[in-house]
Write a protein that holds these residues in place. Structure first.
Motif, PDB file in Angstrom:
ATOM      1  N   THR A  26       0.804  -1.222   0.000  1.00  0.00           N
ATOM      2  CA  THR A  26       0.000   0.000   0.000  1.00  0.00           C
ATOM      3  C   THR A  26       0.834   1.269   0.000  1.00  0.00           C
ATOM      4  O   THR A  26       0.290   2.356  -0.247  1.00  0.00           O
ATOM      5  N   SER A  27       2.140   1.169   0.267  1.00  0.00           N
ATOM      6  CA  SER A  27       2.937   2.391   0.400  1.00  0.00           C
ATOM      7  C   SER A  27       4.036   2.550  -0.643  1.00  0.00           C
ATOM      8  O   SER A  27       4.433   3.668  -0.941  1.00  0.00           O
ATOM      9  N   MET A  28       4.529   1.452  -1.223  1.00  0.00           N
ATOM     10  CA  MET A  28       5.702   1.571  -2.092  1.00  0.00           C
ATOM     11  C   MET A  28       5.380   1.829  -3.569  1.00  0.00           C
ATOM     12  O   MET A  28       5.987   2.693  -4.179  1.00  0.00           O
ATOM     13  N   PRO A  29       4.438   1.096  -4.186  1.00  0.00           N
ATOM     14  CA  PRO A  29       4.153   1.379  -5.598  1.00  0.00           C
ATOM     15  C   PRO A  29       3.446   2.722  -5.779  1.00  0.00           C
ATOM     16  O   PRO A  29       2.831   3.257  -4.844  1.00  0.00           O
ATOM     17  N   LYS A  30       3.511   3.248  -6.991  1.00  0.00           N
ATOM     18  CA  LYS A  30       2.878   4.537  -7.278  1.00  0.00           C
ATOM     19  C   LYS A  30       1.355   4.447  -7.293  1.00  0.00           C
ATOM     20  O   LYS A  30       0.664   5.454  -7.116  1.00  0.00           O
ATOM     21  N   ILE A  31       0.840   3.237  -7.541  1.00  0.00           N
ATOM     22  CA  ILE A  31      -0.607   3.042  -7.627  1.00  0.00           C
ATOM     23  C   ILE A  31      -1.019   1.960  -6.641  1.00  0.00           C
ATOM     24  O   ILE A  31      -0.423   0.880  -6.607  1.00  0.00           O
ATOM     25  N   HIS A  32      -2.034   2.229  -5.838  1.00  0.00           N
ATOM     26  CA  HIS A  32      -2.614   1.227  -4.942  1.00  0.00           C
ATOM     27  C   HIS A  32      -4.060   1.003  -5.356  1.00  0.00           C
ATOM     28  O   HIS A  32      -4.850   1.950  -5.431  1.00  0.00           O
ATOM     29  N   VAL A  33      -4.380  -0.259  -5.636  1.00  0.00           N
ATOM     30  CA  VAL A  33      -5.751  -0.652  -5.950  1.00  0.00           C
ATOM     31  C   VAL A  33      -6.233  -1.591  -4.856  1.00  0.00           C
ATOM     32  O   VAL A  33      -5.580  -2.596  -4.563  1.00  0.00           O
ATOM     33  N   ALA A  34      -7.357  -1.276  -4.259  1.00  0.00           N
ATOM     34  CA  ALA A  34      -7.971  -2.154  -3.261  1.00  0.00           C
ATOM     35  C   ALA A  34      -9.260  -2.722  -3.837  1.00  0.00           C
ATOM     36  O   ALA A  34     -10.058  -1.985  -4.430  1.00  0.00           O
ATOM     37  N   ILE A  35      -9.450  -4.020  -3.654  1.00  0.00           N
ATOM     38  CA  ILE A  35     -10.651  -4.697  -4.140  1.00  0.00           C
ATOM     39  C   ILE A  35     -11.437  -5.170  -2.930  1.00  0.00           C
ATOM     40  O   ILE A  35     -10.888  -5.826  -2.042  1.00  0.00           O
ATOM     41  N   ALA A  36     -12.726  -4.863  -2.891  1.00  0.00           N
ATOM     42  CA  ALA A  36     -13.522  -5.244  -1.728  1.00  0.00           C
ATOM     43  C   ALA A  36     -14.958  -5.548  -2.128  1.00  0.00           C
ATOM     44  O   ALA A  36     -15.526  -4.862  -2.981  1.00  0.00           O
ATOM     45  N   GLY A  37     -15.513  -6.559  -1.501  1.00  0.00           N
ATOM     46  CA  GLY A  37     -16.949  -6.760  -1.598  1.00  0.00           C
ATOM     47  C   GLY A  37     -17.659  -5.699  -0.785  1.00  0.00           C
ATOM     48  O   GLY A  37     -17.141  -5.219   0.232  1.00  0.00           O
ATOM     49  N   MET A  38     -18.865  -5.321  -1.190  1.00  0.00           N
ATOM     50  CA  MET A  38     -19.564  -4.244  -0.492  1.00  0.00           C
ATOM     51  C   MET A  38     -19.960  -4.631   0.932  1.00  0.00           C
ATOM     52  O   MET A  38     -20.252  -3.764   1.763  1.00  0.00           O
ATOM     53  N   GLU A  39     -19.891  -5.927   1.243  1.00  0.00           N
ATOM     54  CA  GLU A  39     -20.197  -6.353   2.618  1.00  0.00           C
ATOM     55  C   GLU A  39     -19.092  -5.979   3.603  1.00  0.00           C
ATOM     56  O   GLU A  39     -19.254  -6.127   4.817  1.00  0.00           O
TER      57      GLU A  39
END
Length: 239
Positions: A173-186
């Motif tokens: 979450t801190s080193m790459p230039k892009i952070h993508v988080a995937i989550a179910g709406m629950e």
């Protein structure tokens, strides 16, 4: 009761998450299904010329088959959770949501590292984990994109919460230039006041600990005065 309340008012909390993530400088994409979520992530990666993506443990991404889709698109994808790293090298699937490689003995892992990483025969678990750490450190430094799941999404702050025992979540979450988080709406909970209860429930039920080694909170991309963090944050919420 908190979960029931959130589900009963899900439209309100989804809009609140979008408002607060966007307000913190992030982006929110509502994916109608796994295919839409994968397509968004791949198109984002291609538009930013991503060559290497590192991943924190995410059962949703396993269910989506995201790694295979990224690989097919020409994007190298590396699991950074130790168990997931072992399972990925073996071409296997996670055996358990907390301990993905619990079905592997240290001898299995030693054989696997010899075959896939061309290491000498390593007999001790500390040597095997040291080798994995050495290989993954290179990935952390060179990755263009970090992809994680989410244990919780706090609606009233737009905060992503990750619980790990290895620290790899913080690297992703801190080193790459892009952070993508995937989550179910629950995964949405209303407020930070609710988070303490859910952390106690999650960690004690998962590993029997009072508190996990790492509880990471992420609110948007890095600010101008932050020492580290991504330049872009994308939250993909999957129906």
């Amino acid at each position: 009761a908190i979960k029931s309340h959130t589900i009963d008012n899900l439209d309100y909390y989804l809009e609140l998450v979008e408002k607060n993530v966007t307000g913190a400088g992030g982006h929110v994409f509502f994916a109608s299904d796994a295919a839409a979520a994968s397509r968004y992530i791949i198109e984002l990666a291609q538009s930013r010329d991503v060559k290497l993506a590192i991943k924190g443990k995410s059962m949703l991404s396993e269910e989506m088959g995201l790694n295979d889709k990224l690989t097919e698109a020409g994007i190298e994808t590396v699991e950074t959770d130790l168990g997931e790293f072992i399972v990925q090298l073996a071409g296997d699937t996670p055996y358990h949501i907390i301990a993905p490689a619990i079905h592997k003995t240290k001898e299995d892992v030693s054989d696997l590292f010899q075959e896939k990483l061309h290491t000498p025969r390593l007999e001790e678990i500390s040597d095997l984990t040291g080798e994995a750490r050495r290989r993954l450190r290179e990935m952390f430094v060179n990755a263009d994109m970090g992809i994680t799941g989410a244990n919780f999404i706090v609606a009233d702050t737009g905060t992503l919460v990750l619980v790990t025992n290895e620290g790899n979540g913080r690297m992703c979450t801190s080193m790459p230039k892009i952070h993508v988080a995937i989550a179910g709406m629950e995964r949405i909970i209303p407020s930070m006041d609710d988070l303490g209860m859910f952390l106690r429930l999650l960690i004690r039920s998962a590993t029997g600990q009072w508190l996990s080694s790492y509880v990471t909170t992420v609110t948007g991309p890095r600010l101008q005065d932050d020492e580290d963090g991504p330049e872009e944050f994308h939250l993909v919420i999957v129906d």
